[in-house]
Scaffold this active site. Structure first.
Site, PDB file in Angstrom:
ATOM      1  N   HIS A  52      41.100  39.729  40.766  1.00 47.69           N
ATOM      2  CA  HIS A  52      41.424  38.608  39.807  1.00 47.69           C
ATOM      3  C   HIS A  52      42.391  37.611  40.534  1.00 47.69           C
ATOM      4  O   HIS A  52      42.174  36.248  40.677  1.00 47.69           O
ATOM      5  CB  HIS A  52      41.877  38.996  38.456  1.00 47.69           C
ATOM      6  CG  HIS A  52      41.361  39.802  37.763  1.00 47.69           C
ATOM      7  ND1 HIS A  52      40.122  39.889  37.109  1.00 47.69           N
ATOM      8  CD2 HIS A  52      41.348  41.450  37.550  1.00 47.69           C
ATOM      9  CE1 HIS A  52      39.885  41.081  36.529  1.00 47.69           C
ATOM     10  NE2 HIS A  52      40.658  41.786  36.987  1.00 47.69           N
TER      11      HIS A  52
HETATM   12  O1  RIB Z   1      43.303  40.521  33.654  1.00 45.18           O
HETATM   13  C1  RIB Z   1      43.595  40.681  35.061  1.00 45.18           C
HETATM   14  C2  RIB Z   1      45.048  40.054  35.125  1.00 45.18           C
HETATM   15  O2  RIB Z   1      46.039  41.057  34.503  1.00 45.18           O
HETATM   16  C3  RIB Z   1      45.601  40.035  36.566  1.00 45.18           C
HETATM   17  O3  RIB Z   1      46.308  39.100  36.746  1.00 45.18           O
HETATM   18  C4  RIB Z   1      46.220  41.504  36.649  1.00 45.18           C
HETATM   19  O4  RIB Z   1      47.162  41.553  37.722  1.00 45.18           O
HETATM   20  C5  RIB Z   1      46.802  41.755  35.421  1.00 45.18           C
HETATM   21  O5  RIB Z   1      47.929  41.010  35.372  1.00 45.18           O
END
Ligand code: RIB
Ligand code: CA
Length: 362
Positions: free
Chosen positions: A280
């Site tokens: 992500h």
């Molecule tokens: O949902 C994904 C996010 O949540 C990413 O930023 C991961 O690091 C968690 O913080």
């Protein structure tokens, strides 16, 4: 101006990263530090994956590992705006870095907090600053309360958060960064909606939600490609490996990335998603440096705060039912006309940048 890319290249973008380091946040910071078209001018620490003090320690330790001396790290609010802090050690490990260990460091955070750090960076790089948030939006919301003009001062804001016409990962409908502090997210989207920005002079926040980031799937094979490109391949991880097996990579950055990622792989396997991970945050970092990677749709976004089942849900008013000004550009696909699928484009670019960067430490 001459830079690594040659005399005609544009100067690097000043990037301010607000993170809840975390496994994928670590990959995002490595990507930014490895990118010649970025100058990381500050790191804000926000509680999320782990408490804010640990996030701050992770950020300082990573800069120690990577021998980076000129990037200030600030420590943010210990709590969300009004919700109690929730953390995700089950996902990211007890320290937030999976099984990875960072070197000890005597580095310390800035005397000012992360909200102030946002404001200082926005003033120092007014009109040029690229903001990237890959954690809860608590400190950006606090900065906006103190400096309401902030949306007119940043050149670009990219948020890893939310989920649009897609499932959640923290509740059935909410994504982690929003779910930890829904009030903060609502204040951030409202601030950009009320800023009266003109589309010909200001970009709206680019929002990278799960609807797209869950297509950025890191596998052991791709991670092995990175290690090989960094001349440090030791093994291709497998779900059959002993749990917690530590990387034998000779390269210190590859070792940290592999040890961090193994915990993340194990978590997703235990969730039934396979021995893999969604990148992500580094994907959002790549978009922050090159929005042309994605196709976006401009809309009005708000966050459900009161729903017993839907609190933390991000809603996009695609058809303008609310009659409110647009406040976000949601990344919905790869670039039109791209020569390869978006994950391929991203991982090729990630390896092209991070592998030679890692070799500096080999
Ligand atoms: O949902 C994904 C996010 O949540 C990413 O930023 C991961 O690091 C968690 O913080
Ligand atoms: Ca994160």
């Amino acid at each position: 101006m001459t830079s690594a890319a040659g005399p005609s290249a544009a100067p690097p973008l000043p990037v301010f990263a607000d993170v809840d380091t975390g496994v994928d946040d670590t990959f995002a910071l490595a990507y930014l530090l490895a990118s010649d078209d970025a100058e990381l001018v500050g790191i804000a620490s926000t509680g999320g994956n782990v408490p804010v003090e640990q996030v701050c320690r992770n950020n300082l330790g990573l800069l120690e590992l990577l021998e980076v001396s000129d990037v200030p790290v600030s420590c943010g609010s210990p709590q969300p705006l009004s919700a109690p802090l929730r953390t995700a050690e089950d996902t990211h490990g007890p320290t937030g870095l999976g099984y990875a260990e960072l070197p000890a460091t005597d580095r310390v955070p800035t005397a000012h907090d992360s909200a102030e750090a946002w404001i200082l960076a926005a003033h120092a790089y007014s009109g040029e600053l690229v903001g990237l948030v890959t954690g809860p939006l608590t400190n950006l919301a606090l900065a906006l309360r103190a400096e309401p003009a902030l949306p007119t001062m940043v050149r670009r804001l990219v948020i890893m958060g939310g989920s649009f016409d897609y499932r959640g990962n923290t509740t059935p409908v909410s994504e982690w960064n929003i779910a930890v502090d829904p009030e903060a997210a609502a204040e951030v989207f409202a601030a950009w909606g009320n800023a009266g920005l003109r589309p010909d002079t200001h970009e709206l926040p680019i929002v990278c939600g799960l609807n797209l980031t869950e297509s950025i799937v890191l596998t052991p094979k791709i991670l092995a490609r990175l290690a090989s490109a960094a001349d440090s391949h030791s093994m291709t991880m497998s779900v059959l490996d002993e749990r917690g097996y530590r990387s034998a990579a000779a390269n210190p950055l590859i070792r940290v990335l592999e040890d961090a990622m193994r915990f993340y792989f194990e978590f997703h396997f235990d969730q039934g998603e396979g021995y893999l991970a969604h990148l992500h945050d580094p994907f959002a970092a790549a978009v922050a440096l090159d929005p042309g990677l994605v196709t976006t749709r401009t809309t009005t976004v708000d966050v459900e705060l009161d729903g017993t089942l839907t609190r933390g849900m991000t809603i996009a008013d695609w058809n303008g039912h609310w009659g409110r000004p647009p406040n976000a550009s949601i990344a919905v696909a790869g670039a039109a006309g791209a020569t390869a699928p978006l994950p391929t484009v991203f991982f090729d670019r990630f390896i092209e940048r991070v592998a030679p960067f890692a070799r500096r430490f080999g």
